[in-house]
Design a protein around this motif. Sequence first.
Motif, mmCIF file in Angstrom:
data_model
loop_
_atom_site.group_PDB
_atom_site.id
_atom_site.type_symbol
_atom_site.label_atom_id
_atom_site.label_comp_id
_atom_site.label_asym_id
_atom_site.label_seq_id
_atom_site.Cartn_x
_atom_site.Cartn_y
_atom_site.Cartn_z
ATOM 1 N N UNK A 156 18.809 59.068 53.502
ATOM 2 C CA UNK A 156 18.360 59.307 52.124
ATOM 3 C C UNK A 156 17.884 60.734 51.945
ATOM 4 N N UNK A 157 17.196 61.270 52.956
ATOM 5 C CA UNK A 157 16.757 62.658 52.880
ATOM 6 C C UNK A 157 17.922 63.627 52.817
ATOM 7 N N UNK A 158 18.955 63.363 53.623
ATOM 8 C CA UNK A 158 20.142 64.221 53.598
ATOM 9 C C UNK A 158 20.820 64.185 52.233
ATOM 10 N N UNK A 159 20.882 63.004 51.633
ATOM 11 C CA UNK A 159 21.515 62.870 50.318
ATOM 12 C C UNK A 159 20.738 63.645 49.261
ATOM 13 N N UNK A 160 19.404 63.515 49.278
ATOM 14 C CA UNK A 160 18.573 64.217 48.293
ATOM 15 C C UNK A 160 18.715 65.732 48.444
ATOM 16 N N UNK A 161 18.665 66.218 49.682
ATOM 17 C CA UNK A 161 18.811 67.658 49.919
ATOM 18 C C UNK A 161 20.191 68.135 49.468
ATOM 19 N N UNK A 162 21.199 67.328 49.720
ATOM 20 C CA UNK A 162 22.557 67.722 49.352
ATOM 21 C C UNK A 162 22.708 67.871 47.838
ATOM 22 N N UNK B 38 29.062 68.035 57.690
ATOM 23 C CA UNK B 38 28.210 66.982 57.150
ATOM 24 C C UNK B 38 28.392 65.676 57.927
ATOM 25 N N UNK B 39 29.639 65.413 58.337
ATOM 26 C CA UNK B 39 29.872 64.220 59.153
ATOM 27 C C UNK B 39 29.106 64.299 60.468
ATOM 28 N N UNK B 40 29.046 65.479 61.054
ATOM 29 C CA UNK B 40 28.288 65.667 62.301
ATOM 30 C C UNK B 40 26.797 65.422 62.072
ATOM 31 N N UNK B 41 26.275 65.910 60.948
ATOM 32 C CA UNK B 41 24.845 65.759 60.665
ATOM 33 C C UNK B 41 24.472 64.289 60.540
ATOM 34 N N UNK B 42 25.260 63.531 59.760
ATOM 35 C CA UNK B 42 24.911 62.110 59.581
ATOM 36 C C UNK B 42 25.165 61.317 60.857
#
Length: 781
Positions: free
Chosen positions: A231-237, A274-278
């Motif tokens: 969720x944090x990654x989505x918000x930052x994105x 982004x795939x690597x991050x998630x």
Amino acid sequence: MDGYADQCVVLNITTINGIYLGENPFNEPIPVFVSQLAAILIISRFLHHLFRPLHQPRIVSDVLSGILLGPSALGRITCFADLFSVKNVNIMATLAYLSLVLHMFLVGVELDLRAMGRTSKKAIMVIMTGLFLPFVIGVVIVYLLHRFLVQDVEQGYNVECGFLWAAIFAVTGFQAVNRILSNLKLLNSEIGRLARPIALISDFGSWILIVMLIPFCANPMTAPFVIFATMGCVVVSFYTIRPLLAWIVRYTSDDATTHSDFYFCFPLVGAVAFAFVTDVTGTHPIVGAFVFGLIMPDELTVTLMNRFDYFISGLMLPIFFAVSGLKVDIFKITKWNVVFVLVILLGAVKIISFVPVLIISNISPRDSFALGLLMSTKGTWAILAVATGLENGVLHDGDYAVTMVAILLMNSIVPPTIAIIYKRNNLFAKYSSRTIQDFKPEEELRILVCAHSYPDVPGTLKLLDVSHSSRHDSMTVFTLHLVELANQSSPMLIVHDSHASRFENPASCLRSHDSAEADRIVTAYTEFENATPNVAIQSFTIVSPFRTVSRDICSLAKDKVVAFIILPYHRLDPSSFRNINHKVLHNAPCSVGIFIDRGLESAKIREIAMLFFGGADDCEALAYAWRMATKPGVSLTVVRLLETEYVEYSSKQNQQDADYIHDFRLQTADEELIIYEEKVIQCGEELMMALKEMENRFELFVVGKREGLDSPIMTELFHMVDCPDLGIVGNLLTMSDSAATSSVLVVQQFIYRNTRRTLVFQKGMSRLERRKVNVESIPFL
């Protein structure tokens, strides 16, 4: 070297000396990989073309190709078993997941989040009910029937397995639904407009469900941390990276339509990053790629889809489905009745879940049943959930095989069933007539009117006004505003009526300029509807590429069972408008009229001239002009132009023309405002002089296109044709050099044919017209 001195590692990835020294190429990775890729693509393509007449979606042939190559069929043969052994499949599996990552990036690029913003809250509640209610029902069913569903009765109840199967009950594949509707030509039908927004939001809800499910299946203890990190990654994105990307594109691109190779390389690299991050945070890599696709600037969406869609989704994605099918071993299925029970449950749960849609939105039972059936279609999310369950040990081999076969059967059942429910052949049976000439007075006249912009509307409204003959005649007009596809990746049909509020707000679907234009057009037709008794107006806006919008026009004409299509003509506008008219003329399911509005000065059309040479098109034009003449106060002058040397076309057509003219004169003999004249012309110059004398006497000319008929005079004047779609006479009236303000309606009659469209197209043209045909412009259906 601490024990490593005597060890040798062979790093060859391909053969060095070929087969000449007796080397086996299948001992090296590259030959094995190329052979695997070729086998998968060849079998997948073969099955796809084999099942196409049965309306089977692509995912069925892709998964089935993997099953055939696996231990269920060809994998039991030694050569195939060695080719797709566990060791050799690793490279192919890596490419499969890379293709899945890039495909989900394109899915995110294609997904329009603004469409969900246009959806009403009531619709969202109903759709969410259709998503999460099956999930809850699935959990209950798996808990109650666990001993029956699992292949190994000694297994205890697995909570993760229950949630996984429940998720498979709930998820819906938007692309799978969209592809089924497209293949069946139902995108612009009522069920198409109903199913697409529901499938879109259900697909997004499926994404959220899978995001929560995958970490839970991997490790329930760390699942909350993974979900919060995602969720944090989505918000930052969305709130940081998305504005930054938009700023970069806006300030580094000189042209909004052309981009350098950097704009295509960077998105792919970003999707992988982004795939690597998630993946590092504990979520599946596709989540990051999907989110990165969602935040891509609108300026790049269309270009990215055009550049990468076929290669990634058409060539690479089948590898993922095939690899998923390779893991299926049907011989480990000990309870085949479980497969059929799952198929029934997959469909029944969704159909029952959409009963509230039937109750709240007043949808017919047939559409409600079809809607639930379409929502039971499974796509990438379902396959991914099952594959993840197998990798994490949640599903065993037998359970995995049962689930995959059930999904395969469900996807193969839905399209033929929908095709039977909405059998398109039945649509033509509803036509009592598809021409004005065959139109019966007691029938409702249904007309489809197209407009590129508001200036097309005033003249068309005058034409519709004179077409509505009396207070006792019923007429339904479907208006279609044509908007060229801009920053959206898929066509969209907007319905400007009371039904649209069920799912979306049409005003927010377009750019500001197009939205204002659509509002003016809808308002003008609404005012006409309110001022004219027994006339019903239903307005649409189609946002589609102009190269394919003709299909949408013809599809809407079929769905609405119209008898006449009116198209605008723009002499000075781009050739794309003419291409639309050209394709509609050759594919329309009814008669077509091209209206050349030359600025009618009067408030209403009072003086009409119909020029009759002969042929089916002229008979249709006379029928339409005859209908106009029944309106009080309208004067019609029919001028039959006789060519003294015209003997080329059949005596049967001559007799049909004579009979129709005789009926017309007999029934209008007592009409003071209907005048019949005959003129004999012997050359093209006399025809041009006759038209010159008449052009200022009338407000509207109605002429036939006269397709496929040759004569000495027409041959003589053919060199003056600028637009073949208007015919000879239509071109002469349109190309007038004077300041005439007479508008022109060129009519083409629909001909009932049983031959192939391409052959009809060639036979229906004159020999002179064939010389000007561009082969690339011929539509192959």
